[in-house]
Design a protein around this motif. Structure first.
Motif, short mmCIF file in Angstrom:
data_model
loop_
_atom_site.label_atom_id
_atom_site.label_comp_id
_atom_site.label_asym_id
_atom_site.label_seq_id
_atom_site.Cartn_x
_atom_site.Cartn_y
_atom_site.Cartn_z
N VAL A 1 0.84 -1.20 0.00
CA VAL A 1 0.00 0.00 0.00
C VAL A 1 0.88 1.25 0.00
N LEU A 2 0.58 2.17 -0.91
CA LEU A 2 1.18 3.50 -0.93
C LEU A 2 0.17 4.43 -0.26
N LEU A 3 0.50 4.90 0.95
CA LEU A 3 -0.44 5.69 1.75
C LEU A 3 -0.10 7.17 1.65
N ILE A 4 -1.09 7.98 1.28
CA ILE A 4 -0.90 9.42 1.14
C ILE A 4 -2.04 10.16 1.85
N GLU A 5 -1.76 11.41 2.18
CA GLU A 5 -2.78 12.23 2.84
C GLU A 5 -3.85 12.66 1.84
N GLN A 6 -3.43 13.17 0.69
CA GLN A 6 -4.34 13.64 -0.35
C GLN A 6 -3.82 13.21 -1.70
N VAL A 7 -4.71 13.06 -2.66
CA VAL A 7 -4.30 12.64 -4.00
C VAL A 7 -3.33 13.63 -4.61
N ASP A 8 -3.49 14.93 -4.31
CA ASP A 8 -2.58 15.91 -4.91
C ASP A 8 -1.16 15.81 -4.36
N ARG A 9 -0.97 15.06 -3.25
CA ARG A 9 0.39 14.79 -2.79
C ARG A 9 1.09 13.84 -3.76
N LEU A 10 0.31 13.02 -4.43
CA LEU A 10 0.86 12.07 -5.39
C LEU A 10 0.93 12.68 -6.78
N SER A 11 -0.10 13.44 -7.16
CA SER A 11 -0.15 13.93 -8.54
C SER A 11 -0.82 15.28 -8.71
N ARG A 12 -0.06 16.19 -9.31
CA ARG A 12 -0.61 17.36 -9.97
C ARG A 12 -0.08 17.34 -11.41
N LEU A 13 0.12 16.12 -11.88
CA LEU A 13 0.77 15.89 -13.16
C LEU A 13 -0.15 16.18 -14.34
N ASN A 14 0.48 16.46 -15.49
CA ASN A 14 -0.32 16.54 -16.71
C ASN A 14 -0.80 15.14 -17.09
N ALA A 15 -1.69 15.05 -18.06
CA ALA A 15 -2.36 13.79 -18.38
C ALA A 15 -1.37 12.68 -18.75
N GLN A 16 -0.36 13.02 -19.58
CA GLN A 16 0.59 12.00 -20.03
C GLN A 16 1.45 11.48 -18.87
N ASP A 17 1.95 12.39 -18.04
CA ASP A 17 2.78 11.97 -16.90
C ASP A 17 1.96 11.15 -15.90
N TRP A 18 0.71 11.52 -15.70
CA TRP A 18 -0.15 10.75 -14.79
C TRP A 18 -0.36 9.34 -15.33
N GLU A 19 -0.55 9.20 -16.64
CA GLU A 19 -0.70 7.88 -17.24
C GLU A 19 0.58 7.06 -17.04
N ASN A 20 1.74 7.71 -17.19
CA ASN A 20 3.01 7.01 -17.00
C ASN A 20 3.16 6.53 -15.56
N LEU A 21 2.78 7.39 -14.59
CA LEU A 21 2.88 6.99 -13.20
C LEU A 21 1.89 5.86 -12.88
N LYS A 22 0.69 5.95 -13.43
CA LYS A 22 -0.30 4.88 -13.20
C LYS A 22 0.19 3.54 -13.72
N ARG A 23 0.83 3.57 -14.88
CA ARG A 23 1.36 2.32 -15.44
C ARG A 23 2.42 1.72 -14.52
N GLU A 24 3.22 2.59 -13.92
CA GLU A 24 4.24 2.11 -12.99
C GLU A 24 3.60 1.48 -11.76
N LEU A 25 2.57 2.14 -11.23
CA LEU A 25 1.86 1.61 -10.07
C LEU A 25 1.19 0.27 -10.39
N GLN A 26 0.57 0.20 -11.57
CA GLN A 26 -0.12 -1.02 -11.96
C GLN A 26 0.86 -2.16 -12.21
N ALA A 27 2.00 -1.84 -12.81
CA ALA A 27 3.00 -2.87 -13.10
C ALA A 27 3.55 -3.48 -11.82
N ARG A 28 3.67 -2.66 -10.80
CA ARG A 28 4.20 -3.13 -9.52
C ARG A 28 3.10 -3.65 -8.59
N LYS A 29 1.83 -3.54 -9.04
CA LYS A 29 0.67 -3.98 -8.26
C LYS A 29 0.63 -3.29 -6.89
N VAL A 30 0.87 -1.97 -6.91
CA VAL A 30 0.84 -1.15 -5.69
C VAL A 30 -0.55 -0.55 -5.54
#
Length: 208
Positions: free
Chosen positions: A64-93
């Motif tokens: 589990v990746l625990l954060i206070e608010q979603v904006d602590r993880l991402s204020r990314l543009n659409a492409q960077d957010w997709e890249n980060l999501k792929r990383e999270l999904q690949a690692r099953k986090v």
């Protein structure tokens, strides 16, 4: 399952400390133990976040990746957010955010059907909150630029005043060999500021 807490404070160290207390309380209420804390002083609009990727490299499937608010993880543009999501999904986090109640069930064991449904719902909500966080960021930046432009037109814009005393203290720490992480923890400065001051220290050494 390990719970890893991610605390991002782009400016003041005390912001991260306050969030840490909230994450500790959330975990304690659910009988969870936070295995590690990762503190970052970088903008949420950038994917250049060494501590976030150190956290991900430490993760195992199901952590589990625990954060206070979603904006602590991402204020990314659409492409960077997709890249980060792929990383999270690949690692099953599994991302759990205090401001996203649909994610809280990710900390407890459920049957496969429920887990898949909650994962899909949580992903949709994460996308929505990440988009809102990005819009807030871009709107704020636009208003700041409009304000600066107006002040320049009126001859009143002087730029951000340098904190000379703090910067001298940072450069002293760099000269004596303190690590960047130690300097950031002690002063709350951003890595971009630290890089600029490190360059200033190098230039002064070369000039000497």
């Amino acid at each position: 399952m390990f719970v890893r807490a991610y605390l991002r404070a782009s400016t003041a160290e005390q912001d991260a400390s306050r969030a840490k207390a909230d994450l500790d309380a959330f975990a304690s209420e659910r009988g969870l133990r936070i295995a590690a804390y990762y503190v970052e002083n970088e903008s949420g609009a950038s994917l250049h976040r060494p501590e976030l990727f150190r956290l991900l490299s430490d993760c195992h499937a199901g952590d589990v990746l625990l954060i206070e608010q979603v904006d602590r993880l991402s204020r990314l543009n659409a492409q960077d957010w997709e890249n980060l999501k792929r990383e999270l999904q690949a690692r099953k986090v599994r991302v759990v955010a205090l401001d996203l109640p649909t994610s809280w069930m990710m900390t407890s064991a459920t049957d496969e059907m429920t887990a898949r449904m909650m994962d899909a719902l949580n992903g949709m909500m994460l996308d929505m909150l990440a988009a809102i966080a990005r819009k807030y960021y871009t709107d704020r930046r636009r208003r700041q630029q409009q304000g600066i432009k107006k002040l320049k037109a009126e001859g009143g814009y002087k730029g951000r005043k340098e904190d000379v005393e703090r910067n001298e203290a940072i450069m002293t720490m760099l000269r004596r060999g303190d690590s960047w992480n130690h300097v950031i923890a002690a002063t709350g400065c951003s890595r971009s500021t630290l890089a600029r001051l490190a360059q200033r220290v190098r230039e002064s050494k070369e000039a000497a």
